[in-house]
Every structure is written in structure tokens, then in C-alpha cells.
Scaffold this active site. Structure first.
Site, PDB file in Angstrom:
ATOM      1  CB  CYS A  36      -0.917   0.012   1.223  1.00 49.17           C
ATOM      2  SG  CYS A  36       0.036   0.014   2.749  1.00 49.17           S
ATOM      3  CG  ASP A  38      -0.023   2.987   4.289  1.00 51.64           C
ATOM      4  OD1 ASP A  38      -0.089   3.976   3.540  1.00 51.64           O
ATOM      5  OD2 ASP A  38      -1.017   2.352   4.674  1.00 51.64           O
ATOM      6  CB  CYS A  65      -4.215   2.511   6.871  1.00 48.58           C
ATOM      7  SG  CYS A  65      -3.761   1.025   7.771  1.00 48.58           S
ATOM      8  CB  CYS A 109      -2.379  -2.730   8.854  1.00 50.72           C
ATOM      9  SG  CYS A 109      -3.459  -2.524   7.425  1.00 50.72           S
TER      10      CYS A 109
HETATM   11 FE1  FES Z   1      -1.261  -0.296   4.346  1.00 46.45          FE
HETATM   12 FE2  FES Z   1      -2.779  -0.452   6.448  1.00 46.45          FE
HETATM   13  S1  FES Z   1      -3.431  -0.236   4.400  1.00 46.45           S
HETATM   14  S2  FES Z   1      -0.624  -0.377   6.378  1.00 46.45           S
END
Ligand code: FES
Length: 158
Positions: A36, A38, A65, A109
Site C-alpha cells: 500500500c 504506507d 492507515c 497493517c
Molecule cells: Fe497499508 Fe494499512 S493499508 S498499512
């Protein structure tokens, strides 16, 4: 996602524990998720107790997120008092346990938090507490906004 899990995540995001850069940290780890994009960074401070080196406290910064923030919040609380070996053995699922079981789509996550923890502990075996220049390290935001010259070490989880 269950209502209970959603409520716990929301509560943790509204009032995150141990959020922010730690001055004089002994270790710092950063990880980015290829799933993602992140990112999460974790700082750790150790202390000696009864002849053992344990985690005194852990803090985090996240460009991730809400689930990652919530997991990091509960995980940093869980880590206090753990030895390095104990902390290294914790899975993302265990780090997220206070929130409850995450749905499959959110497991990465928790793995982001696990990855940052492992990265921070990777060069902190069982040696006496060593001091890395974490206190002088730029923040995650500084490094992300510094452009291509930044020397941020990002470990991508597979
Ligand atoms: Fe990527 Fe939660 S959607 S860390």
C-alpha cells in the site's frame, strides 16, 4: 471488519499512545509496505532490569492507515518490559492482539508494525545497550520530504 474492532481502532487513532519521535532512542527501525506504500518508524529505548536488557519504551511515527496507527499504538504499550528476544518473537498478530483479530485485508497493517520493530532490533542482539545516533536522526517526515538525497533505509516486507 467487526464493529468492535472498528471501535477499538477508532479509539486508538483518536488517542494514540507513544506517538512521536523519541529523543535519545537506542534503536530506530523503518519499514515500508509494498502492498500500500504506507510507512512506519519505531524508536526503542532499553534499560537494564535485574541484569536483563529490556525495552523501557517504544514510540512510533506513521504515514499509514488507521489500522497501522492503532496497531502501533497498542504494540508500543505491549513492548514495554519485553526482552529483545521476546520482542523479536512477536508476530504482527500478537502485536495487534489488544485490538482483536484483524481481517485478512488488514494483516499487512500489523506486519508493517512488526517489520519496523524487527528492523529496529536487527542490530541490537543481546549486546549491552548501544547508542545509535537516533536522537540526531531526521524525522520520517524530514526524510520523506528531503527528496532523493535522503538516506532513509526502507525495508520492504515481502
Ligand atoms: Fe497499508 Fe494499512 S493499508 S498499512
Amino acid at each position: 471488519m467487526s464493529e468492535d474492532l472498528e471501535a477499538k481502532i477508532e479509539a486508538a487513532v483518536k488517542n494514540p499512545r507513544n506517538l512521536g519521535e523519541m529523543e535519545n532512542a537506542d534503536a530506530v527501525g523503518t519499514v515500508g509496505s509494498p502492498d500500500c506504500g504506507d510507512m512506519l518508524r519505531m524508536w526503542i529505548k532499553f534499560k537494564e532490569e535485574d541484569g536483563r536488557k529490556i525495552i523501557d519504551r517504544a514510540t512510533f511515527q506513521s504515514f499509514g492507515c488507521q489500522t497501522a496507527i492503532a496497531v502501533a499504538s497498542v504494540a508500543t504499550e505491549l513492548l514495554a518490559g519485553k526482552t529483545i528476544a521476546e520482542a523479536k518473537s512477536m508476530s504482527g498478530e500478537e502485536l495487534a492482539a489488544p485490538l482483536g483479530a484483524l481481517p485478512p485485508v488488514r494483516i499487512h497493517c500489523a506486519q508493517l508494525v512488526e517489520g519496523a520493530l524487527r528492523n529496529a532490533l536487527s542490530d541490537n542482539k543481546d549486546a549491552p545497550a548501544q547508542t545509535k545516533p537516533a536522537a540526531t536522526s531526521p524525522t520520517l517526515m524530514d526524510q520523506l520530504s528531503a527528496g532523493t538525497g535522503a538516506k532513509v533505509k526502507i525495508v520492504m516486507k515481502s
